[in-house]
Motif scaffolding. Structure first.
Motif, PDB file in Angstrom:
ATOM      1  N   PRO A 134      45.187  32.444  44.831  1.00  0.00           N
ATOM      2  CA  PRO A 134      45.805  33.793  45.354  1.00  0.00           C
ATOM      3  C   PRO A 134      46.167  34.513  44.247  1.00  0.00           C
ATOM      4  CG  PRO A 134      47.639  31.478  45.983  1.00  0.00           C
ATOM      5  CD  PRO A 134      45.688  31.310  45.151  1.00  0.00           C
ATOM      6  N   PHE A 135      45.870  34.183  43.005  1.00  0.00           N
ATOM      7  CA  PHE A 135      45.630  34.848  42.056  1.00  0.00           C
ATOM      8  C   PHE A 135      44.184  35.976  41.857  1.00  0.00           C
ATOM      9  CE2 PHE A 135      49.236  32.052  41.599  1.00  0.00           C
ATOM     10  CZ  PHE A 135      50.332  32.473  41.947  1.00  0.00           C
ATOM     11  N   THR A 136      43.499  35.472  42.219  1.00  0.00           N
ATOM     12  CA  THR A 136      42.335  35.815  42.152  1.00  0.00           C
ATOM     13  C   THR A 136      41.859  37.420  42.119  1.00  0.00           C
ATOM     14  OG1 THR A 136      41.134  34.317  42.954  1.00  0.00           O
ATOM     15  CG2 THR A 136      39.974  35.228  42.672  1.00  0.00           C
ATOM     16  N   LYS A 137      41.220  38.328  40.861  1.00  0.00           N
ATOM     17  CA  LYS A 137      40.551  39.309  40.996  1.00  0.00           C
ATOM     18  C   LYS A 137      39.822  39.895  40.522  1.00  0.00           C
ATOM     19  CE  LYS A 137      44.528  39.952  37.676  1.00  0.00           C
ATOM     20  NZ  LYS A 137      45.105  40.662  36.737  1.00  0.00           N
ATOM     21  N   TYR A 175      37.425  32.755  36.789  1.00  0.00           N
ATOM     22  CA  TYR A 175      38.863  33.492  37.598  1.00  0.00           C
ATOM     23  C   TYR A 175      39.202  33.100  35.556  1.00  0.00           C
ATOM     24  CZ  TYR A 175      43.541  32.820  36.995  1.00  0.00           C
ATOM     25  OH  TYR A 175      44.770  33.135  37.079  1.00  0.00           O
ATOM     26  N   PHE A 176      38.850  32.551  34.044  1.00  0.00           N
ATOM     27  CA  PHE A 176      39.168  32.650  33.182  1.00  0.00           C
ATOM     28  C   PHE A 176      39.033  33.568  31.767  1.00  0.00           C
ATOM     29  CE2 PHE A 176      40.946  28.203  33.831  1.00  0.00           C
ATOM     30  CZ  PHE A 176      42.627  28.715  33.882  1.00  0.00           C
ATOM     31  N   LEU A 177      37.404  33.361  32.367  1.00  0.00           N
ATOM     32  CA  LEU A 177      36.259  34.729  31.874  1.00  0.00           C
ATOM     33  C   LEU A 177      37.200  36.437  32.516  1.00  0.00           C
ATOM     34  CD1 LEU A 177      34.117  35.453  30.446  1.00  0.00           C
ATOM     35  CD2 LEU A 177      32.130  35.469  32.281  1.00  0.00           C
ATOM     36  N   GLU A 178      37.275  36.236  33.422  1.00  0.00           N
ATOM     37  CA  GLU A 178      37.866  37.874  34.328  1.00  0.00           C
ATOM     38  C   GLU A 178      39.337  37.961  33.661  1.00  0.00           C
ATOM     39  OE1 GLU A 178      40.057  40.546  36.215  1.00  0.00           O
ATOM     40  OE2 GLU A 178      40.490  38.441  36.397  1.00  0.00           O
ATOM     41  N   SER A 179      40.275  37.311  33.282  1.00  0.00           N
ATOM     42  CA  SER A 179      41.241  37.999  32.571  1.00  0.00           C
ATOM     43  C   SER A 179      41.440  37.662  31.679  1.00  0.00           C
ATOM     44  CB  SER A 179      41.921  35.806  33.135  1.00  0.00           C
ATOM     45  OG  SER A 179      43.415  36.176  32.437  1.00  0.00           O
ATOM     46  N   ILE A 180      40.703  36.414  30.392  1.00  0.00           N
ATOM     47  CA  ILE A 180      40.059  36.800  29.487  1.00  0.00           C
ATOM     48  C   ILE A 180      39.560  38.218  28.625  1.00  0.00           C
ATOM     49  CG2 ILE A 180      38.651  36.478  26.831  1.00  0.00           C
ATOM     50  CD1 ILE A 180      38.618  33.410  27.956  1.00  0.00           C
ATOM     51  N   VAL A 183      37.445  42.447  33.411  1.00  0.00           N
ATOM     52  CA  VAL A 183      35.846  42.502  34.351  1.00  0.00           C
ATOM     53  C   VAL A 183      35.898  42.455  35.147  1.00  0.00           C
ATOM     54  CG1 VAL A 183      34.626  41.549  32.581  1.00  0.00           C
ATOM     55  CG2 VAL A 183      33.859  43.452  32.881  1.00  0.00           C
ATOM     56  N   PRO A 184      35.181  42.046  36.210  1.00  0.00           N
ATOM     57  CA  PRO A 184      35.107  42.241  37.235  1.00  0.00           C
ATOM     58  C   PRO A 184      34.097  40.627  36.833  1.00  0.00           C
ATOM     59  CG  PRO A 184      35.502  44.612  37.220  1.00  0.00           C
ATOM     60  CD  PRO A 184      35.381  44.339  36.076  1.00  0.00           C
ATOM     61  N   VAL A 185      33.842  39.721  37.376  1.00  0.00           N
ATOM     62  CA  VAL A 185      33.088  38.441  37.639  1.00  0.00           C
ATOM     63  C   VAL A 185      32.276  38.375  38.314  1.00  0.00           C
ATOM     64  CG1 VAL A 185      32.861  36.020  36.574  1.00  0.00           C
ATOM     65  CG2 VAL A 185      34.019  37.329  35.389  1.00  0.00           C
ATOM     66  N   GLY A 186      30.840  38.338  38.817  1.00  0.00           N
ATOM     67  CA  GLY A 186      29.920  37.716  39.975  1.00  0.00           C
ATOM     68  C   GLY A 186      29.235  36.481  39.458  1.00  0.00           C
ATOM     69  N   ILE A 187      29.833  35.827  40.779  1.00  0.00           N
ATOM     70  CA  ILE A 187      29.084  34.493  40.225  1.00  0.00           C
ATOM     71  C   ILE A 187      27.914  34.346  40.995  1.00  0.00           C
ATOM     72  CG2 ILE A 187      29.311  31.891  40.780  1.00  0.00           C
ATOM     73  CD1 ILE A 187      30.662  33.063  38.342  1.00  0.00           C
ATOM     74  N   LEU A 395      34.272  26.696  29.002  1.00  0.00           N
ATOM     75  CA  LEU A 395      33.193  27.792  29.485  1.00  0.00           C
ATOM     76  C   LEU A 395      33.799  29.405  29.732  1.00  0.00           C
ATOM     77  CD1 LEU A 395      32.072  25.762  32.583  1.00  0.00           C
ATOM     78  CD2 LEU A 395      30.068  26.016  30.639  1.00  0.00           C
ATOM     79  N   ALA A 396      34.692  29.153  29.509  1.00  0.00           N
ATOM     80  CA  ALA A 396      35.345  31.106  29.663  1.00  0.00           C
ATOM     81  C   ALA A 396      35.013  31.479  27.921  1.00  0.00           C
ATOM     82  CB  ALA A 396      36.224  31.208  30.441  1.00  0.00           C
ATOM     83  N   LEU A 397      36.442  30.394  27.641  1.00  0.00           N
ATOM     84  CA  LEU A 397      36.123  31.022  25.976  1.00  0.00           C
ATOM     85  C   LEU A 397      35.062  30.314  25.351  1.00  0.00           C
ATOM     86  CD1 LEU A 397      39.382  28.079  25.200  1.00  0.00           C
ATOM     87  CD2 LEU A 397      39.955  30.721  25.089  1.00  0.00           C
ATOM     88  N   SER A 398      34.166  30.358  25.465  1.00  0.00           N
ATOM     89  CA  SER A 398      32.460  30.320  24.860  1.00  0.00           C
ATOM     90  C   SER A 398      31.607  31.546  25.240  1.00  0.00           C
ATOM     91  CB  SER A 398      31.762  28.544  25.257  1.00  0.00           C
ATOM     92  OG  SER A 398      30.448  28.790  24.689  1.00  0.00           O
ATOM     93  N   ALA A 399      32.376  32.289  26.368  1.00  0.00           N
ATOM     94  CA  ALA A 399      31.176  32.836  26.303  1.00  0.00           C
ATOM     95  C   ALA A 399      32.139  34.206  26.125  1.00  0.00           C
ATOM     96  CB  ALA A 399      31.374  33.629  28.571  1.00  0.00           C
ATOM     97  N   ALA A 400      33.209  34.365  25.658  1.00  0.00           N
ATOM     98  CA  ALA A 400      34.403  35.197  25.716  1.00  0.00           C
ATOM     99  C   ALA A 400      33.571  35.590  24.080  1.00  0.00           C
ATOM    100  CB  ALA A 400      35.689  35.204  25.553  1.00  0.00           C
ATOM    101  N   LYS A 401      33.470  34.636  23.350  1.00  0.00           N
ATOM    102  CA  LYS A 401      33.255  34.434  22.152  1.00  0.00           C
ATOM    103  C   LYS A 401      31.831  34.881  22.349  1.00  0.00           C
ATOM    104  CE  LYS A 401      32.374  31.868  17.682  1.00  0.00           C
ATOM    105  NZ  LYS A 401      32.234  29.703  17.471  1.00  0.00           N
TER     106      LYS A 401
END
Length: 510
Positions: A134-137, A175-180, A183-187, A395-401
């Protein structure tokens, strides 16, 4: 030159047929380009498709207008200049002999998520991740249809949808990559349960890997398998589960249908959660029988070097040396190899998944790679554990770094060096700020040995950002194995509560 009479009519028919095909070939982008898609920011963006041969093509998007010309076969490709991230939906217009408008396009971070069943593992099976829906953006998904092909394909079946991925790991990551990253995320989700690394390998890798050439030579001679695949693919009723398993366990054919057509779609990288199929043997490719035909894959010790070549091959295919590969380490599991399935899951010498994890870590020899540590996760008996939530976060933390260049702690402690002091071993780590255990007990999972390699559980204690190891029965300790077991008990973390990576220091000992 005059054509012989018996060749003249077929020649005319062929010429007419080719003319008809050329004349009727409508302007069409590749299926990856559809309403609701996400384009990768900050790098050139290829756009391609088919049209009438030699026709002029114009692509307009975000105040850009790029032009090209279809070749003699009607194929065309051009590149948009690097784009800035945008949450505002816009249209992309492709013009030629006709016009195609692709709408509702965002620009952000695009990732391919691939592998076998633990990547495919559904979000509905993980309540913690399902609760995030429900919190997906600003998350969009292109799910590639599971299918195989004997030849490399130019297109895939699927469309972009304004929704979360069905995969628990892929959705958690998005979800976490978009939050960190805000930015929009396409999978782009392209995964299939029980598929081996070899299933996702292009035929061109036979030139580098003799074992894969042998596999493909055998496959080419096996007309019965090829006919069975074709019958399943072309069946109007689809295929049953038995055929499904048979299809996905073949070499190369998954790559042909589910990966090759994705290139060179602009993306930041590829998340790879695979390896379980390649854990059946410690080393080598086994001789197979009718009963174990699906065992014909590389073993754990070879996997890492093959994976490095695989990554380099994919980067060439995508024409992107900076394409990031994020490998998910296999988590804890209590069963062994085909030869030794029943093991002590805490033993540092058993034929366990420890050897696969060591192999997976070899990808770090290459730039623009990362390995997400899952040594504290998993299940003793379930090869499909439900604790996927931390994997998405890590995974999202690693991608953000590594790809968004954020100054954050994204990995747990990693072995740096070992000092020998009297009868103790002093272990120094990188990423060790705030070194502690997550249960306030002494560090677990350490084994030490002298030159005999007779391993003993170490008494361990933390001193500052080091761990001191000793055992009264090991008078001259030299070597360490940490978390090097199927399902080890571990509790060592850094201040970010990220687990220490498994390792062994007897790598060069014969």
């Amino acid at each position: 030159m005059k054509l012989k009479k018996h060749l003249f009519i077929p020649f005319l028919l062929l010429a007419f047929f080719q003319f008809t095909i050329s004349f009727s070939q409508e302007l069409k982008p590749a299926s990856l380009f559809s309403d609701g898609m996400v384009l990768q920011r900050d790098i050139p963006v290829p756009v391609w498709g088919t049209a009438k041969p030699n026709s002029k093509i114009t692509v307009t998007f975000a105040n850009q207008k790029q032009k090209t010309k279809a070749d003699n076969n009607g194929k065309w490709m051009l590149k948009l200049d690097p784009l800035k991230a945008s949450k505002i939906a816009r249209d992309l217009v492709i013009s030629g002999d006709s016009k195609v408008i692709i709408s509702n396009i965002l620009v952000g971070e695009v990732w391919i998520c691939s592998g076998q069943s633990n990547m495919q593992f559904n979000v509905n099976n993980v309540p913690e991740i399902k609760s995030l829906i429900p919190f997906t953006k600003n998350i969009r998904t292109f799910q590639v249809k599971n299918i195989v092909s004997l030849e490399e394909q130019d297109d895939v079946t699927g469309t972009w949808k304004v929704t979360n991925p069905s995969s628990a790991v892929a959705f958690g990551f998005a979800y976490f990559l978009e939050s960190i990253g805000d930015v929009p995320v396409g999978i782009i989700l392209s995964s299939w349960g029980s598929s081996s690394l070899e299933a996702w390998m292009p035929r061109s890798m036979t030139e580098e890997l003799p074992y894969f050439k042998t596999i493909m030579d055998d496959f080419d001679k096996d007309t019965a398998t090829q006919n069975r695949l074709l019958e399943a693919i072309n069946s109007p009723k689809g295929w049953n589960i038995k055929e499904d398993i048979f299809m996905r366990r073949q070499p190369n054919v998954v790559y042909n249908a589910m990966m090759k057509p994705l290139a060179p779609y602009a993306c930041r990288g590829l998340v790879w959660y695979q390896g379980e199929r390649n854990t059946r043997y410690i080393s080598g490719v086994p001789e197979v029988t009718e009963a174990n035909w699906f065992h014909k894959v590389a073993g754990m010790k070879e996997y890492g070097d093959i994976l490095k070549l695989w990554i380099q091959n994919y980067r060439k295919t995508w024409q992107n040396d900076n394409m990031h590969f994020a490998v998910v380490m296999l988590p804890g599991y209590g069963k062994g190899t085909h030869a030794s399935p029943n093991i002590d899951s805490k033993s540092p010498t058993a034929e366990s998944w420890a050897w696969m994890r060591e192999s997976q870590l070899k990808v770090l020899d290459l730039p623009n790679t990362s390995v997400t540590n899952t040594i504290d996760l998993g299940s003793e008996t379930n090869i499909h554990p439900t604790d996927k939530f931390p994997i998405g976060q890590r995974l999202a933390l690693s991608a953000a770094k590594h790809t968004l260049n954020q100054n954050i702690v994204a990995e747990g402690p990693v072995l740096d060096q070992v000092e020998i002091e009297n009868n103790s071993l002093i272990v120094h780590f990188k990423n060790s700020k705030g070194l502690k255990t997550n249960n306030r007990k002494a560090p677990e999972g350490f084994w030490i040995a002298d030159e005999s390699l007779n391993w003993k559980i170490a008494d361990a204690k933390i001193e500052g950002e080091t761990v001191i190891l000793e055992n009264k029965d090991v008078k001259n300790p030299e070597f360490i194995r940490y978390a090097f077991a199927g399902k080890p008990d571990v509790n060592l973390v850094n201040g970010a509560n990220l687990p220490a990576y498994p390792f062994r220091t007897d790598v060069d000992v014969k």
